[in-house]
Write a protein that holds these residues in place. Structure first.
Motif, mmCIF file in Angstrom:
data_model
loop_
_atom_site.group_PDB
_atom_site.id
_atom_site.type_symbol
_atom_site.label_atom_id
_atom_site.label_comp_id
_atom_site.label_asym_id
_atom_site.label_seq_id
_atom_site.Cartn_x
_atom_site.Cartn_y
_atom_site.Cartn_z
ATOM 1 N N UNK A 157 -134.652 -21.715 63.924
ATOM 2 C CA UNK A 157 -133.556 -22.009 63.006
ATOM 3 C C UNK A 157 -132.294 -21.372 63.560
ATOM 4 N N UNK A 158 -131.193 -21.498 62.845
ATOM 5 C CA UNK A 158 -129.965 -20.832 63.278
ATOM 6 C C UNK A 158 -130.038 -19.363 62.867
ATOM 7 N N UNK A 159 -129.363 -18.477 63.608
ATOM 8 C CA UNK A 159 -129.320 -17.079 63.169
ATOM 9 C C UNK A 159 -128.790 -16.979 61.741
ATOM 10 N N UNK A 160 -127.931 -17.920 61.355
ATOM 11 C CA UNK A 160 -127.306 -17.884 60.024
ATOM 12 C C UNK A 160 -128.341 -18.014 58.912
ATOM 13 N N UNK A 191 -123.681 -26.290 66.688
ATOM 14 C CA UNK A 191 -122.795 -26.260 65.519
ATOM 15 C C UNK A 191 -122.990 -24.992 64.684
ATOM 16 N N UNK A 192 -124.251 -24.578 64.499
ATOM 17 C CA UNK A 192 -124.521 -23.427 63.613
ATOM 18 C C UNK A 192 -124.729 -22.183 64.494
ATOM 19 N N UNK A 193 -123.622 -21.579 64.910
ATOM 20 C CA UNK A 193 -123.703 -20.530 65.932
ATOM 21 C C UNK A 193 -123.415 -19.127 65.403
ATOM 22 N N UNK A 194 -123.862 -18.124 66.161
ATOM 23 C CA UNK A 194 -123.571 -16.715 65.863
ATOM 24 C C UNK A 194 -123.602 -15.936 67.175
ATOM 25 N N UNK A 198 -124.330 -10.505 65.685
ATOM 26 C CA UNK A 198 -124.458 -11.070 64.325
ATOM 27 C C UNK A 198 -125.904 -11.524 64.082
ATOM 28 N N UNK A 199 -126.528 -12.084 65.130
ATOM 29 C CA UNK A 199 -127.932 -12.514 65.006
ATOM 30 C C UNK A 199 -128.819 -11.317 64.685
ATOM 31 N N UNK A 200 -128.515 -10.173 65.302
ATOM 32 C CA UNK A 200 -129.279 -8.950 64.995
ATOM 33 C C UNK A 200 -129.074 -8.557 63.545
ATOM 34 N N UNK A 201 -127.816 -8.549 63.108
ATOM 35 C CA UNK A 201 -127.530 -8.158 61.719
ATOM 36 C C UNK A 201 -128.235 -9.084 60.729
ATOM 37 N N UNK A 202 -128.333 -10.353 61.093
ATOM 38 C CA UNK A 202 -128.925 -11.338 60.181
ATOM 39 C C UNK A 202 -130.451 -11.338 60.226
ATOM 40 N N UNK A 203 -131.032 -10.591 61.160
ATOM 41 C CA UNK A 203 -132.483 -10.420 61.178
ATOM 42 C C UNK A 203 -133.270 -11.337 62.093
ATOM 43 N N UNK A 204 -132.606 -12.017 63.039
ATOM 44 C CA UNK A 204 -133.355 -12.855 64.004
ATOM 45 C C UNK A 204 -134.380 -12.014 64.753
#
Ligand code: C5P
Length: 232
Positions: A157-160, A191-194, A198-204
């Protein structure tokens, strides 16, 4: 599995891929073999990269009727890859069949994850072309829950969306996230980028990074920057 950066080796030949990886000196990055490279070189490229000590995500995104996917996964189970995937849109029956095909007679198998919605798909395409009139995040979460119900190990999925997927499907359910760009980088068709940070902060759990590394003037430096930002 510990969090890591996966390099998308989107190259047209094995020679090009090996020459690229030779630039990593002692490093043995986790690599992704996608359709371009696999269709060009076949299973031998998997064996070569494994023999060099790389962990491998085989990104072939299977999507067909359950019986066909099951039999294809049985073939892939003979390759010593760490991670394989399919499209969640193939339905739960297809995902369950895939899992069955992928499981070896001794009960072992590579991890299996499902693509929810491609990170190149935006809300407009979701609604006007795929005829799915729901918010992207809701669609991704529904597909992730379906994959979890089928017994899969995680999703692409996207990091978002990674944080919400963990909330719904559990911290141990893997989120493997492409669509990663440096702050000053070009998004290209994504399109749905980070950013990696930011990916780390979002929990990827894993970021998949292609062009920001493969097309960098200094790929090793770009890889190390990703690792530093993502695993900080
Ligand atoms: O070059 P870039 O960083 O955009 O590469 C992303 C990689 O991740 C590509 O190999 C692409 O096929 C893959 N991928 C993706 N979106 C998905 C699944 C895989 O971009 N949902």
């Amino acid at each position: 599995m510990a969090k890591d950066v996966i390099i998308a080796c989107d190259f047209a030949s094995g020679d090009e891929t090996l020459a690229f990886l030779d630039r990593f000196a002692g490093e043995k990055p986790f690599v992704k073999i996608g359709m371009e490279l696999f269709y060009a070189e076949g299973p031998q490229i998997v064996r070569s990269l494994k023999a060099r000590g790389h962990r491998i995500f085989l990104d072939l995104k299977l999507h067909d009727i359950p019986n066909t996917v099951k039999k294809a996964m049985r073939v892939l189970s003979g390759l010593d890859v760490d991670l394989v995937n399919l499209h969640a849109a193939g339905t739960r029956a297809m995902m369950e069949a895939a899992l069955e095909g992928l499981t070896r007679p001794d009960g072992t198998r590579p991890l299996l994850i499902a693509v929810t919605q491609l990170t190149s798909t935006d809300q407009e395409a979701l609604e006007s072309e795929l005829l799915i009139p729901r918010p992207m995040e809701e669609v991704v979460l529904a597909y992730a829950k379906n994959a979890a119900a089928a017994g899969l190990d995680g999703v692409v999925c996207s990091p978002l969306e990674a944080g919400r997927v963990h909330e719904s499907c559990g911290a141990g359910f893997l989120t493997v996230t492409p669509g990663v760009r440096f702050a000053e980088g070009d998004s290209g068709d994504q399109k749905r980028v980070a950013t990696p940070a930011r990916a780390r902060e979002l929990g990827s759990d894993y970021i998949v990074v292609g062009r920001p590394i493969t097309r960098a003037a200094d790929p090793l430096e770009a890889y190390c920057r990703c690792v530093k930002e993502f695993l900080a």
